[in-house]
Design a protein around this motif. Structure first.
Motif, PDB file in Angstrom:
ATOM      1  N   PRO A   5       0.720  35.736 -15.513  1.00 47.81           N
ATOM      2  CA  PRO A   5      -0.564  36.178 -16.074  1.00 47.81           C
ATOM      3  C   PRO A   5      -0.557  37.646 -16.487  1.00 47.81           C
ATOM      4  N   SER A   6       0.261  38.458 -15.829  1.00 47.44           N
ATOM      5  CA  SER A   6       0.276  39.893 -16.107  1.00 47.44           C
ATOM      6  C   SER A   6       1.220  40.279 -17.238  1.00 47.44           C
ATOM      7  N   THR A   7       1.927  39.311 -17.830  1.00 49.85           N
ATOM      8  CA  THR A   7       2.886  39.618 -18.895  1.00 49.85           C
ATOM      9  C   THR A   7       2.560  38.812 -20.146  1.00 49.85           C
ATOM     10  N   THR A   8       3.111  39.276 -21.273  1.00 52.28           N
ATOM     11  CA  THR A   8       2.879  38.588 -22.551  1.00 52.28           C
ATOM     12  C   THR A   8       4.128  37.856 -23.036  1.00 52.28           C
ATOM     13  N   ALA A   9       5.242  38.027 -22.334  1.00 48.56           N
ATOM     14  CA  ALA A   9       6.489  37.378 -22.732  1.00 48.56           C
ATOM     15  C   ALA A   9       7.213  36.865 -21.501  1.00 48.56           C
ATOM     16  N   THR A  10       8.079  35.901 -21.734  1.00 44.90           N
ATOM     17  CA  THR A  10       8.881  35.347 -20.640  1.00 44.90           C
ATOM     18  C   THR A  10       9.858  36.391 -20.125  1.00 44.90           C
ATOM     19  N   ASP A  25      11.322  45.537  -7.661  1.00 48.47           N
ATOM     20  CA  ASP A  25       9.908  45.531  -7.293  1.00 48.47           C
ATOM     21  C   ASP A  25       9.362  44.110  -7.202  1.00 48.47           C
ATOM     22  N   CYS A  26       8.485  43.897  -6.242  1.00 48.93           N
ATOM     23  CA  CYS A  26       7.788  42.616  -6.108  1.00 48.93           C
ATOM     24  C   CYS A  26       6.603  42.615  -7.075  1.00 48.93           C
ATOM     25  N   ILE A  27       6.680  41.780  -8.118  1.00 45.52           N
ATOM     26  CA  ILE A  27       5.654  41.751  -9.158  1.00 45.52           C
ATOM     27  C   ILE A  27       4.444  40.946  -8.714  1.00 45.52           C
ATOM     28  N   GLN A  28       4.692  39.843  -8.006  1.00 47.28           N
ATOM     29  CA  GLN A  28       3.581  38.980  -7.602  1.00 47.28           C
ATOM     30  C   GLN A  28       3.963  38.203  -6.347  1.00 47.28           C
ATOM     31  N   THR A  29       3.013  38.041  -5.460  1.00 48.16           N
ATOM     32  CA  THR A  29       3.166  37.204  -4.277  1.00 48.16           C
ATOM     33  C   THR A  29       2.120  36.106  -4.334  1.00 48.16           C
ATOM     34  N   ILE A  30       2.580  34.862  -4.254  1.00 46.19           N
ATOM     35  CA  ILE A  30       1.689  33.712  -4.336  1.00 46.19           C
ATOM     36  C   ILE A  30       1.692  33.009  -2.983  1.00 46.19           C
ATOM     37  N   SER A  31       0.533  32.838  -2.401  1.00 47.42           N
ATOM     38  CA  SER A  31       0.451  32.226  -1.073  1.00 47.42           C
ATOM     39  C   SER A  31      -0.583  31.108  -0.992  1.00 47.42           C
ATOM     40  N   SER A  32      -1.191  30.771  -2.118  1.00 46.72           N
ATOM     41  CA  SER A  32      -2.295  29.807  -2.081  1.00 46.72           C
ATOM     42  C   SER A  32      -1.880  28.400  -2.469  1.00 46.72           C
ATOM     43  N   PHE A  33      -0.619  28.205  -2.892  1.00 46.64           N
ATOM     44  CA  PHE A  33      -0.245  26.905  -3.431  1.00 46.64           C
ATOM     45  C   PHE A  33       0.294  25.950  -2.390  1.00 46.64           C
ATOM     46  N   GLN A  34       0.628  26.415  -1.197  1.00 47.31           N
ATOM     47  CA  GLN A  34       1.209  25.545  -0.189  1.00 47.31           C
ATOM     48  C   GLN A  34       0.620  25.853   1.179  1.00 47.31           C
ATOM     49  N   GLY A  35       0.444  24.791   1.964  1.00 48.90           N
ATOM     50  CA  GLY A  35      -0.024  24.961   3.335  1.00 48.90           C
ATOM     51  C   GLY A  35       1.106  24.934   4.336  1.00 48.90           C
ATOM     52  N   LEU A  52       4.810  17.539  -2.841  1.00 53.61           N
ATOM     53  CA  LEU A  52       5.441  18.016  -4.064  1.00 53.61           C
ATOM     54  C   LEU A  52       4.349  18.543  -4.976  1.00 53.61           C
ATOM     55  N   THR A  53       4.464  19.810  -5.370  1.00 51.10           N
ATOM     56  CA  THR A  53       3.412  20.485  -6.125  1.00 51.10           C
ATOM     57  C   THR A  53       3.912  20.864  -7.509  1.00 51.10           C
ATOM     58  N   LEU A  54       3.093  20.591  -8.533  1.00 52.61           N
ATOM     59  CA  LEU A  54       3.337  21.066  -9.889  1.00 52.61           C
ATOM     60  C   LEU A  54       2.447  22.283 -10.109  1.00 52.61           C
ATOM     61  N   PHE A  55       3.063  23.443 -10.291  1.00 54.92           N
ATOM     62  CA  PHE A  55       2.326  24.712 -10.311  1.00 54.92           C
ATOM     63  C   PHE A  55       2.509  25.390 -11.659  1.00 54.92           C
ATOM     64  N   ASP A  56       1.395  25.901 -12.217  1.00 56.75           N
ATOM     65  CA  ASP A  56       1.408  26.651 -13.476  1.00 56.75           C
ATOM     66  C   ASP A  56       1.415  28.137 -13.136  1.00 56.75           C
ATOM     67  N   ALA A  57       2.577  28.794 -13.319  1.00 58.06           N
ATOM     68  CA  ALA A  57       2.692  30.211 -12.963  1.00 58.06           C
ATOM     69  C   ALA A  57       1.924  31.094 -13.930  1.00 58.06           C
ATOM     70  N   ALA A  58       1.833  30.693 -15.209  1.00 51.95           N
ATOM     71  CA  ALA A  58       1.122  31.515 -16.192  1.00 51.95           C
ATOM     72  C   ALA A  58      -0.373  31.548 -15.922  1.00 51.95           C
ATOM     73  N   ALA A  59      -0.919  30.436 -15.446  1.00 53.10           N
ATOM     74  CA  ALA A  59      -2.342  30.379 -15.139  1.00 53.10           C
ATOM     75  C   ALA A  59      -2.639  30.584 -13.668  1.00 53.10           C
TER      76      ALA A  59
END
Length: 468
Positions: A104-109, A133-143, A166-173
């Protein structure tokens, strides 16, 4: 704890009644008078000699590779460690992968190092920065902790967890697209196969002794896994899976290695003619072994330069065995025949003819094993053996339980490098090797990428190894 050499000698002299020699030895070595009197320690000079004879005998069964200059270990190999200090929290590292993602914070891959930890977090590190550098930490997608991550495309990820989800996750959104819980225990491995411009097959292997197959279309706006198209129930837990293609018609085949079996099992994926998994062959990795189970193929990885050559990390104790083998696949799905055809196919089937046919198959399986060596990487029955290929296919790196990453040359099976930067005696859980854009990439290609090795484990350290 192993006794000292002096204690072993004193114990031998005491046990065999060499009293005068014992007294002289204790006096000259300045040892306590009761040295060697402990009877509860089973280690003796005789037991060490027996173990040495067994080790020497095992060396005779090791199979070294052939002299192939194309497989020789290339000198420019990662050896310089850099401990990543930018992880937000300290926890056991469970998986490592390098992904091209749109955030979400970038405009290119951009390329990121994806690290999952036991505290149920996913950290995305930027390898192009000097401190990663750690750009993003995601902790809400898995219990529960994540065990494997596989990219679908530059936006979406497939994530396997210890809960069996098994989770299908959209990193851009930064959103969860779908969650499936078709396993009742750990999902330890995700394998994918994509057809040209078409759908993707996704196979998830779990500790409930099942492999579940999904079909995913990544070209639609909102892709979904949906209900499984097939489920494969196994007699024991699957340890590793991967997709390969048959050399004749290019159709996908799922290779399954499972616990307490020395075989690789080849399953044709469901088709309109056969809606279930079909066993089309198997390959024994210990064809002449007299043991019921000599080892379990715990991790299988395809050679990056040869799609039908695999490296296999085994569960052998006390040290991991490494095998490099050719896959004995049928040329096409329709050409599958009985591999146990007897030599006397025109005559009556007898016990002798069946024995000769089985020996012929075993000899063929033995010839397919190019390398069979001990890596000297210590492990126990509770270890999780892991390996990764070097990008040029000249060698592999293997995990261990002593904190050392070992590099093995695929040409000869020789131990070439021992990389030490993790805590001594710590368990290495995950490895990654490949081309990556690093902060300093001497010898990089025209895209600015160079060879790197990344390791992580239960000492809670993430280490990036570079060639300089």
């Amino acid at each position: 704890m192993l006794p000292s050499a002096a204690e072993l000698v004193a114990r031998y002299l005491r046990a065999n009644g060499y009293t005068q020699t014992l007294n002289s030895f204790v006096q000259e070595a300045d040892l306590p008078s009761d040295t060697g009197s402990a009877a509860d320690n089973p280690i003796t000079i005789e037991s060490i000699l027996r173990e040495k004879k067994t080790f020497d005998l095992s060396l005779n069964f090791e199979k070294l590779g052939v002299d192939d200059a194309k497989q020789a270990w290339t000198v420019q190999a990662p050896a310089k460690p850099k401990v990543v200090e930018s992880l937000p929290s300290r926890s056991n590292i469970l998986s490592i992968s390098v992904l091209d993602l749109l955030l979400p914070s970038t405009t290119a891959t951009q390329q990121y190092i994806a690290v999952t930890t036991a505290d149920r977090q996913l950290h995305l590190m930027d390898p192009s920065t000097s401190s990663l550098d750690c750009i993003q930490t995601i902790s809400s997608f898995q219990g529960s902790p994540t065990l494997d991550i596989v990219p679908v495309d530059s936006r979406r990820l497939l994530i396997a967890s210890m809960s069996g989800k098994l989770t299908l996750f959209d990193a851009a959104a930064n959103a969860i697209l779908e969650e499936r819980k078709d396993h009742s225990k750990y999902v330890v491995k995700i394998s994918t196969w994509s057809s040209e411009g078409g759908s993707m097959l996704v196979a998830s292997a779990g500790w409930d002794a099942k492999v579940v197959l999904y079909q995913l279309d990544p070209n639609v706006d909102q892709p979904r896994l949906g209900d499984p198209i097939a489920t494969l129930s196994l007699p024991s837990i699957p340890e590793s899976t991967l997709f390969v293609t048959l050399p004749g018609d290019g159709t996908p085949v799922l290779v399954v290695a499972r616990r307490d079996s020395t075989f690789l099992h080849f399953y044709a994926v469901p088709s309109p003619e056969s809606p279930t998994f079909t066993l089309i062959g198997k390959q024994n990795l210990a064809p002449h072994s007299n043991a019921w189970v000599a080892f379990t193929p715990s991790d299988i990885q395809i050679c990056p330069t040869n799609p039908h050559l695999v490296a296999i990390a085994t569960s052998s104790t006390p040290h991991m065995k490494l095998l490099v083998a050719k896959l004995l696949l049928p040329p096409t799905r329709s050409s599958v025949t009985d591999t146990g055809t007897s030599l006397d196919s025109d005559g009556p089937v007898t016990q002798a003819s069946q024995a000769r046919a089985e020996l012929l198959v075993a000899d063929k399986e033995e010839a397919a094993i190019l390398v069979n060596v001990s890596t000297l990487a210590p492990q126990t029955a509770y270890s999780t053996p892991r390996l990764v290929w070097r990008p040029d296919g000249s060698g592999v790196y293997v995990s261990s339980d002593d904190g050392v990453v070992r590099g093995i040359e695929t040409k000869s099976g020789k131990l070439i490098s021992s990389l030490e930067a993790h805590e001594p005696g710590s368990k290495l859980r995950c490895l990654w090797a490949g081309q990556m854009v690093g902060p300093s990439s001497p010898g990089s290609d025209d895209k600015g990428k160079a060879e790197f090795l990344i390791s992580g484990g239960f000492d809670q350290k993430l280490i990036v190894w570079s060639s300089s």
